[in-house]
Design a protein around this motif. Sequence first.
Motif, PDB file in Angstrom:
ATOM      1  N   GLY A  39      -1.825   3.759   5.068  1.00 22.72           N
ATOM      2  CA  GLY A  39      -1.218   3.064   3.937  1.00 22.72           C
ATOM      3  C   GLY A  39      -0.492   1.788   4.322  1.00 22.72           C
ATOM      4  O   GLY A  39      -0.770   0.708   3.773  1.00 22.72           O
ATOM      5  N   PRO A  40       0.496   1.870   5.293  1.00 21.35           N
ATOM      6  CA  PRO A  40       1.232   0.664   5.658  1.00 21.35           C
ATOM      7  C   PRO A  40       0.309  -0.473   6.131  1.00 21.35           C
ATOM      8  O   PRO A  40       0.527  -1.626   5.783  1.00 21.35           O
ATOM      9  CB  PRO A  40       2.140   1.156   6.787  1.00 21.35           C
ATOM     10  CG  PRO A  40       2.359   2.586   6.475  1.00 21.35           C
ATOM     11  CD  PRO A  40       1.078   3.081   5.903  1.00 21.35           C
ATOM     12  N   VAL A 100       2.450  -2.931  -5.063  1.00 18.95           N
ATOM     13  CA  VAL A 100       1.935  -1.702  -4.422  1.00 18.95           C
ATOM     14  C   VAL A 100       3.026  -0.623  -4.445  1.00 18.95           C
ATOM     15  O   VAL A 100       4.173  -0.874  -4.103  1.00 18.95           O
ATOM     16  CB  VAL A 100       1.521  -1.967  -2.958  1.00 18.95           C
ATOM     17  CG1 VAL A 100       1.084  -0.672  -2.276  1.00 18.95           C
ATOM     18  CG2 VAL A 100       0.405  -2.995  -2.913  1.00 18.95           C
ATOM     19  N   LEU A 101       2.649   0.559  -4.905  1.00 15.77           N
ATOM     20  CA  LEU A 101       3.559   1.728  -4.817  1.00 15.77           C
ATOM     21  C   LEU A 101       2.929   2.733  -3.862  1.00 15.77           C
ATOM     22  O   LEU A 101       1.734   3.004  -3.934  1.00 15.77           O
ATOM     23  CB  LEU A 101       3.712   2.389  -6.191  1.00 15.77           C
ATOM     24  CG  LEU A 101       4.551   1.650  -7.214  1.00 15.77           C
ATOM     25  CD1 LEU A 101       3.653   0.922  -8.202  1.00 15.77           C
ATOM     26  CD2 LEU A 101       5.457   2.636  -7.920  1.00 15.77           C
ATOM     27  N   VAL A 115      13.155   9.447   8.179  1.00 12.08           N
ATOM     28  CA  VAL A 115      12.597   8.450   9.091  1.00 12.08           C
ATOM     29  C   VAL A 115      11.449   7.674   8.417  1.00 12.08           C
ATOM     30  O   VAL A 115      11.279   6.471   8.598  1.00 12.08           O
ATOM     31  CB  VAL A 115      12.152   9.141  10.407  1.00 12.08           C
ATOM     32  CG1 VAL A 115      11.092  10.189  10.152  1.00 12.08           C
ATOM     33  CG2 VAL A 115      11.641   8.112  11.407  1.00 12.08           C
ATOM     34  N   ASP A 116      10.666   8.405   7.599  1.00 14.86           N
ATOM     35  CA  ASP A 116       9.546   7.751   6.900  1.00 14.86           C
ATOM     36  C   ASP A 116      10.065   6.818   5.815  1.00 14.86           C
ATOM     37  O   ASP A 116       9.578   5.707   5.644  1.00 14.86           O
ATOM     38  CB  ASP A 116       8.637   8.811   6.272  1.00 14.86           C
ATOM     39  CG  ASP A 116       8.056   9.743   7.331  1.00 14.86           C
ATOM     40  OD1 ASP A 116       7.702   9.226   8.409  1.00 14.86           O
ATOM     41  OD2 ASP A 116       8.000  10.963   7.078  1.00 14.86           O
ATOM     42  N   GLN A 117      11.107   7.320   5.127  1.00 18.76           N
ATOM     43  CA  GLN A 117      11.657   6.521   4.028  1.00 18.76           C
ATOM     44  C   GLN A 117      12.150   5.172   4.541  1.00 18.76           C
ATOM     45  O   GLN A 117      11.950   4.130   3.906  1.00 18.76           O
ATOM     46  CB  GLN A 117      12.815   7.281   3.367  1.00 18.76           C
ATOM     47  CG  GLN A 117      12.354   8.522   2.648  1.00 18.76           C
ATOM     48  CD  GLN A 117      13.533   9.350   2.143  1.00 18.76           C
ATOM     49  OE1 GLN A 117      14.594   8.805   1.879  1.00 18.76           O
ATOM     50  NE2 GLN A 117      13.315  10.636   1.990  1.00 18.76           N
ATOM     51  N   ASP A 139      11.309  -0.689   4.853  1.00 14.65           N
ATOM     52  CA  ASP A 139      11.137  -1.909   5.644  1.00 14.65           C
ATOM     53  C   ASP A 139       9.828  -2.646   5.307  1.00 14.65           C
ATOM     54  O   ASP A 139       9.687  -3.834   5.602  1.00 14.65           O
ATOM     55  CB  ASP A 139      11.147  -1.576   7.142  1.00 14.65           C
ATOM     56  CG  ASP A 139      12.519  -1.078   7.584  1.00 14.65           C
ATOM     57  OD1 ASP A 139      13.490  -1.282   6.818  1.00 14.65           O
ATOM     58  OD2 ASP A 139      12.631  -0.466   8.669  1.00 14.65           O
ATOM     59  N   LEU A 140       8.851  -1.907   4.737  1.00 10.03           N
ATOM     60  CA  LEU A 140       7.546  -2.518   4.466  1.00 10.03           C
ATOM     61  C   LEU A 140       7.606  -3.587   3.354  1.00 10.03           C
ATOM     62  O   LEU A 140       6.884  -4.567   3.396  1.00 10.03           O
ATOM     63  CB  LEU A 140       6.553  -1.442   4.005  1.00 10.03           C
ATOM     64  CG  LEU A 140       5.827  -0.643   5.109  1.00 10.03           C
ATOM     65  CD1 LEU A 140       4.991   0.458   4.475  1.00 10.03           C
ATOM     66  CD2 LEU A 140       4.950  -1.554   5.951  1.00 10.03           C
TER      67      LEU A 140
END
Lengths: 126, 878
Positions: free
Chosen positions: A63-64, A81-82, A91-93, A98-99
Motif C-alpha cells: 500500500g505505502p 487516498v484512504l 507503530v503502523d499508525q 507519516d505517509l
Amino acid sequence: MKKRRILIIDDEEDIRTVTALTLETVAEWDVVIAINGKDGIQRARQEQPDAILLDVMMPEMDGPTTFRNLQAIAETRHIPVLLLTAKVQAVDQQRFADLGVAGVLFKPFDPLTLADQIAGVLGWNE
Amino acid sequence: MLQDPGLFWFIALWILAQILFILVSVFSLRAAMRLALTEQELSESVQLQRSILDSAGAMIVAADVRGRIIIFNPAAERMLGYRADEVVERLRPDELFPDGEMERIGRQLIGSIQRAQSLPGDAPEPVRSFLQYVSSFPSTRVRGFEMNYRRKDGSIFPAMVYLSAIRSREGSITGLVSVSTDLSATKRAEQALRESEERYRDLFENSAEMIATLSPRGRYLYVNPAWQSHFGMTADQFESLMSFESAFSLEVQAEAAVLFRQALLGMKVEAAPLRLHTRDGGTVEVEASMSCRRESGSPVSVRCIFRDVTERNRRERRLRMQLQVSQIIGESSTAQMAVPQILAALCSTLGSDVSNFWVIDEATNWLKLQSSWAPQGRASEEFRAESASRRFHRGEGLPGMVWARGEPHWVSDLRTDPHFVRGHSARLNGLMSGWAVPIRVGNQVIAVMEFFSRHRMREDAEITATVETICASIGQFLARSSQESRVVALNQQKEFILNSVADAIFGVTPDGMIDFVNPAASRLLGVEAPVLIGKRAHAVLHGPLGSEICGEDCRTRLALQTLTPTMGQDIYLQRDGRRLPVEFSVMPMLEENAVVGSVLSFRDNSQRYALDRMKDEFVSTVSHELRTPLTSIRGSLGLLSAGLLGELNEKASSLLRIAVTNSDRLIRLINDILDLERMQSGRATLNLRRLSIRELAQQAMESMQPLAENSGVTLTLEAEEDVWIDGDPDRLQQVTTNLLSNAIKFSPPQAQVRLRIHCLPGQAQLSVVDEGRGIPADKLESIFDRFQQVDASDSRQKGGTGLGLAICRTIVEQHGGRIWAEQNELHGATLHVLLPVTHEMKLTAGPGNGFRNAEPPTTPSELPAGTRITPEEKHLEA
C-alpha cells in the motif's frame, strides 16, 4: 450531484467483493476494482476515481509504495487516498501518519457506515 | 775327797753366812744412797709445788682432817678477797661458802657414794662429808661439781669445784684439796646462750616461713609449725620419715632430693622454686633456701627455710597469663590460630596437665572439642582422644554442665564424680582433678575451657577468678573473630555473587569514577577490569566526549552526578564501537546516611529488543491475519442483515443478526486483547493532556446515550464542580464509556445510571452508580482480572469480552490512580475511579522520582500528541 467513483485496490478477492458491494449498495457509488498496486495505479490513471481505498499489506507492491507511486504520477497525484487496513498497531499508525494519506480506515468495518466514514474523512458530506 | 761330813756342813754354813752378810751390806748401802737422793728431791718438789700453787689461775684451798685450812693460794686470795694469813688455820672451810652451802653439797656428795669409809682425825661436819666423799674414790680421780663461794665482802659467785684427797705416804687420808674455777662468766655465757636459743626457738616456732632442720642423712630433726601445717603432717610424722624428699609428692621428690644433696655438699641453695602438693589437695609454691652447718669440715645438720610464695606467684601468674593472652589475642587474626596458643600458655602457667577448648556448634547445638593441649612428655593421648570423640549437649558431662550453669565447676576426683563421663581415659592417663570455666559473650556461653591435673586439686577461688577474667577477654576476641570471619565469608559470598551475576556492575565514586568492575561488566563492554578502574564511568559508557551518543539529558550521566536512584534504558558503547542497548539502574550507596558513591548495574537489552520485536511482529501478524477474514465475514453479514441485497425471511434475518453480533464480539475481543497486551507490556504509553473531568464525563455520557435509550435506562451526570487533571483523553474516555456501558447492560429497564464527579484534595473521583443486580462481595476484586465476570454467561449474553475492566484498571493505574467496585445502597454496584489531579508518572523519570521504565531513545516513540489516529474499534463498540 455527480455519482462518486471510487477505486478499491486490494489483493484479497473477498475483501474486494464485500467492499465493492457495500459501497455500491449502501452509497450507490461507482466502484472500480484493482487486484494489486500496479493494477491500481493503472486503473487510477485510466478511471480517474474521486478517491482510492488502498489496502496496505499486498504482495509485490504494498500500500505505502503504491501510494508513493500514485503521488509521483501527475495524473493520480490529486486523487485522495484512504488506507483500509487490518494493521492497527501504534507503530503502523505512526507510519501511515507519516505517509500523508487522506485518512486511515480499519478492517473489519461496518458495511452500513463505511461510506459515511469515507465521506466524512474526505469532506464529501458538506 | 772330803770324807768328813762335819767339815762339809761347817764349810757350807760359813759360805752361806758370808753371802748373807754381803747381801745385807749391799742393800744397806743402796738404801743409804737412796735416802740421800730423796731428801734432795723432796726439797725440789716442795719448791715446785709452791710455785704451782702460787701461779695457778685456779683457786686452791686445802684442809686437813681436822678441818683446818692449810693451803690458800694467791688465786684464792684474789677470788675470795681474803689474805692467806687471814684464812690459814684461822677460818673454817664452811666460812668460805654461803650459809648452809657446804652442808647442802656435803649431803649430796654423801648421797652419791656407796659406803662411807672410816676417817682418821676428828674433822667436823660439813668438812667430814667432803672428806668421806673424796676418800671414796682413788686418789688418781678427781670429781668436779658446782657450788657457790662467798667472798669476804659477802658476795657470792658460782664455781666449779674439783675435789681430791690428800693422802699420807701410807695412803691414809690426811686432808682434802679443792681446785675451783670461777663460773660466773661461763654462767653468764650459758644464760645468754640459753636466752638466745629460746629467742631463736620462739622465732622459729612463730615464723611464717617454713623451717626444718635435718640430719646429714636426711632425717627430720626439727620442723616448725609452719612447715607442719603446709605439709599437713605432724612433727612426729616428719620424724618417722626416712628422707627429706619423702615428705614431698612424687613429682617433686627428685627435685627436692637434688636440692638437699646440693646443700649437703655445701652448694648454695637459695630461693629455689618448689611446688608442694599438700595432702588435702592444696598446692603451695615455695622458694627453698637450704644451708649446711659443718663442724671440723663434716656436715652436722641441714637447715631448710621455705618461703611460701604462692600468693606472690599467683599475682605474678595472673598478670603473666593476662599479658600472654592479650599478646596472643593481639597477634592472632583468627580464633583457630589463637586458641591453641592460649591453651598452651594457660596450661603451663597453671601447671595443668591437659587443657581442652570446647565450642558450641550453633548448627547442631553441641559442644565440640576445638583444641586440646598438653605439655610434652606427659601421657594424655587416651584422654585427649576420648575428648575429641565426644559431643556434649547442654548439661552433659563437665563442659555441658558448665555451659548450662554458666559458671566454673571443679571436680576434685575425676574417678568418682558421677557427672564426669571420661573417667576411664582420665584414669589411664593418671589425671586426678579437673575444672572447667565458661567463655561468655554477654550472657551467652559460647565455649568452655577445661584444665586437668594429676594432683588432687581443690576449688581455688583465686585461680577461678583469674581465669574467668581471662575468659572474658577470650570471649570478646572469639565474638570479634567470628564476626570478622562472618564478614570475610560475607565478602566472599558478595564477591562470588558479583562475579557470577550476568548483570554488569560498576562501583562508582561520588565524583563519577569507576572503583569496582565485575567480570560481567568487562565482558559486556569488552574491556578488562583494570583498564576500567579509575576511569570516568560516563566517558567509558558514552565515549570520551559523551556527546557522541547522548545529549544534555543523558539519564545515566544525570543519575551518576546527582546520585539519584534511577532505572531506565540507554545505549552504551562497547570497545569496538558497537552500541549496546541496555537496561540500567543507578543506586546510591549509603553509609550511615551519607552517600559514598553509587552502584551502576546494566544488562544487555539487545536480546529483549529482539524478543519484543518478534512479539510485536507476531501480534501484528495475528491481528492482521484475523482481521482480514473477519472483514469479509462482517461486511457480508452486515450487508445481508441490513436487507440491502433483498428481503430475507424472519428466521434467516435472526440468524444473520446472531452472526453479526458474534462477529462484532470477536472483533472486540481481538481489539481488547491487543489493547491489553500493548498497555501491560508498557509499550502503549499515555498521551497526557490537561483535561476537564466534567467534559470527559459529558462526552462519555453522550456516546453512551444511544445504548442507554435502547435499554430504557436513564443516564444522569452529577457534577457539582469541575477538576482539571493530567490524563490521556482517549484512554480515560475508554474507561468511562466502559464503566457506563457495563452499568447500562446490567441495569433493568427504567433504572437510572448515575455518573458522579467528586473533587478531593489533589484527586478527582468518578463514580458510576447503577441499580442493577450488584456484585457479590467475593467478586468485588476479581472482576478486574482478565476474563473474570460476575457470571460466566455474561460475556455471551451481554456481548462483553471479559477484558473491559482489566483494561480499565490498567489504564487507571497507568494514570497513577485507583479503580474499585463496591455494593451500593440501591442494591446495585458502584465503580469508583480515583485519579490524581497532577500526573506524577512522567514519561521519563526525573531525579527523586523513584524508578520508572523509560523508552530507549532508539525505539520509535508513540505518535506525537494530537496526531494520533483513533482506532477503528470505537466504530463498532456502540
